[in-house]
Design a protein around this motif. Structure first.
Motif, PDB file in Angstrom:
ATOM      1  N   CYS A  80      41.960  79.664  29.084  1.00  0.00           N
ATOM      2  CA  CYS A  80      40.741  80.404  28.750  1.00  0.00           C
ATOM      3  C   CYS A  80      39.940  80.639  30.030  1.00  0.00           C
ATOM      4  O   CYS A  80      39.777  79.729  30.845  1.00  0.00           O
ATOM      5  N   ARG A  81      39.418  81.871  30.216  1.00  0.00           N
ATOM      6  CA  ARG A  81      38.667  82.190  31.425  1.00  0.00           C
ATOM      7  C   ARG A  81      37.376  81.373  31.521  1.00  0.00           C
ATOM      8  O   ARG A  81      36.951  80.979  32.611  1.00  0.00           O
ATOM      9  N   GLU A  82      36.776  81.082  30.365  1.00  0.00           N
ATOM     10  CA  GLU A  82      35.495  80.376  30.350  1.00  0.00           C
ATOM     11  C   GLU A  82      35.652  78.872  30.558  1.00  0.00           C
ATOM     12  O   GLU A  82      35.077  78.295  31.469  1.00  0.00           O
ATOM     13  N   CYS A  83      36.434  78.247  29.686  1.00  0.00           N
ATOM     14  CA  CYS A  83      36.452  76.785  29.685  1.00  0.00           C
ATOM     15  C   CYS A  83      37.756  76.202  30.237  1.00  0.00           C
ATOM     16  O   CYS A  83      37.867  74.991  30.414  1.00  0.00           O
ATOM     17  N   GLY A  84      38.738  77.054  30.502  1.00  0.00           N
ATOM     18  CA  GLY A  84      39.976  76.560  31.100  1.00  0.00           C
ATOM     19  C   GLY A  84      40.918  75.858  30.143  1.00  0.00           C
ATOM     20  O   GLY A  84      41.947  75.338  30.560  1.00  0.00           O
ATOM     21  N   THR A  85      40.585  75.868  28.838  1.00  0.00           N
ATOM     22  CA  THR A  85      41.484  75.256  27.854  1.00  0.00           C
ATOM     23  C   THR A  85      42.818  75.996  27.834  1.00  0.00           C
ATOM     24  O   THR A  85      42.857  77.216  27.930  1.00  0.00           O
ATOM     25  N   ARG A  86      43.883  75.224  27.699  1.00  0.00           N
ATOM     26  CA  ARG A  86      45.208  75.813  27.668  1.00  0.00           C
ATOM     27  C   ARG A  86      45.411  76.618  26.379  1.00  0.00           C
ATOM     28  O   ARG A  86      45.064  76.178  25.295  1.00  0.00           O
ATOM     29  N   ILE A  87      45.938  77.827  26.528  1.00  0.00           N
ATOM     30  CA  ILE A  87      46.228  78.672  25.366  1.00  0.00           C
ATOM     31  C   ILE A  87      47.712  78.550  25.066  1.00  0.00           C
ATOM     32  O   ILE A  87      48.543  78.599  25.974  1.00  0.00           O
ATOM     33  N   SER A  88      48.035  78.370  23.793  1.00  0.00           N
ATOM     34  CA  SER A  88      49.431  78.158  23.408  1.00  0.00           C
ATOM     35  C   SER A  88      50.314  79.308  23.879  1.00  0.00           C
ATOM     36  O   SER A  88      49.982  80.478  23.685  1.00  0.00           O
ATOM     37  N   PRO A  89      51.455  78.974  24.518  1.00  0.00           N
ATOM     38  CA  PRO A  89      52.376  80.036  24.961  1.00  0.00           C
ATOM     39  C   PRO A  89      52.932  80.822  23.788  1.00  0.00           C
ATOM     40  O   PRO A  89      53.566  81.851  23.969  1.00  0.00           O
ATOM     41  N   ARG A  90      52.675  80.356  22.565  1.00  0.00           N
ATOM     42  CA  ARG A  90      53.203  81.052  21.410  1.00  0.00           C
ATOM     43  C   ARG A  90      52.620  82.449  21.266  1.00  0.00           C
ATOM     44  O   ARG A  90      53.287  83.353  20.782  1.00  0.00           O
TER      45      ARG A  90
END
Ligand SMILES: [Zn+2]
Length: 261
Positions: A62-72
């Motif tokens: 995520c651009r804002e918080c850096g949380t990983r987004i599922s590769p799905r």
């Protein structure tokens, strides 16, 4: 050029399918609210919501918080794009492409929802049965002829009966003998939908491939996890894979076994 168009169309639709996969099991609207980060709830701006590209640019965070987004998300977009390309290459731009693309979109959404929550959503499969039958009627009476993908209305109707009826009977017998509920009602409706879109000859081949893949994957999972007995895997993704094999290779297989037909 047209192939590129098919690929981009597939990626865009795949992006929408991701939303469906996420929201249909929760019963929420698929159009609002707009896409947001599941962690920090920040709305995703249009330039971060470009299929395939945004995921790569942001390296899956995520651009804002850096949380990983599922590769799905990326996988579903790529899968839809690749299948759109393959369908276009196979059937050309026309009614056959349109029908088969709508069909594979339904298969993708159903497969991933079944993987997530072990449910085949009725809101897709039941309208899907009607849609498949309606499209075969349109194909037969209005578009008439040229398409090899869309079955005749009779074949479509027999497909619904064969798909639904065969599994209903199997489930009933299995339950009578073992006292345990076998295949779920969702799988039965899914197979009826497959029959509606592909016609009755697709049913035995789809079931055969689904069982084969289920068996192989089941054994592989047993070996990988060291489990003593076979795990109960969601069956819808296998039925969908079987339907895909039939969609692309059904003709060739039928001619191989019944060369005179
Ligand atoms: Zn975030």
């Amino acid at each position: 050029m047209l192939l590129l168009f098919a690929f981009i169309l597939g990626a865009l639709v795949g992006s929408f399918l991701n939303v469906c996969i996420l929201r249909i099991p929760k019963g929420g609207s698929i159009v609002s609210p707009p896409s947001h980060c599941p962690s920090c709830k920040t709305a995703i701006s249009f330039y971060d919501n470009i299929p395939l590209i945004s995921y790569l640019v942001l390296r899956g965070h995520c651009r804002e918080c850096g949380t990983r987004i599922s590769p799905r998300y990326f996988l579903v977009e790529l899968l839809t794009a690749a299948l759109a390309l393959a369908l276009f290459d196979r059937f050309g731009l026309g009614f056959g492409f349109l029908v088969s693309f709508v069909f594979i979109c339904a298969l993708i959404v159903i497969s991933f929802i079944d993987l997530d929550v072990r449910i085949v959503p009725d809101v897709i499969s039941l309208p899907g049965i009607l849609l498949g039958l309606s499209l075969s009627v349109i194909g037969y009476f209005i578009i008439s002829g040229e398409s090899t993908v869309v079955p005749s209305p009779v074949s479509s109707l027999l497909g619904i009966l064969a798909g639904g009826g065969f599994l209903l009977a199997t489930a009933w017998i299995y339950e009578k003998i073992t006292g345990v509920e076998g295949m779920g009602g969702g799988d039965i409706k899914l197979l009826a939908m497959i029959g509606a879109f592909l016609g009755w000859p697709s049913i035995p081949l789809t079931l055969f491939f689904a069982s084969l893949v289920d068996y192989v994957v089941g054994i592989a999972c047993m070996l990988a996890t060291g489990a003593g007995r076979r795990l109960a895997l969601p069956f819808a993704p296998f039925l969908c894979s079987g339907a895909l094999v039939y969609l692309f290779f059904g003709d060739a297989l039928i001619h191989f076994y019944l060369p005179s037909s």
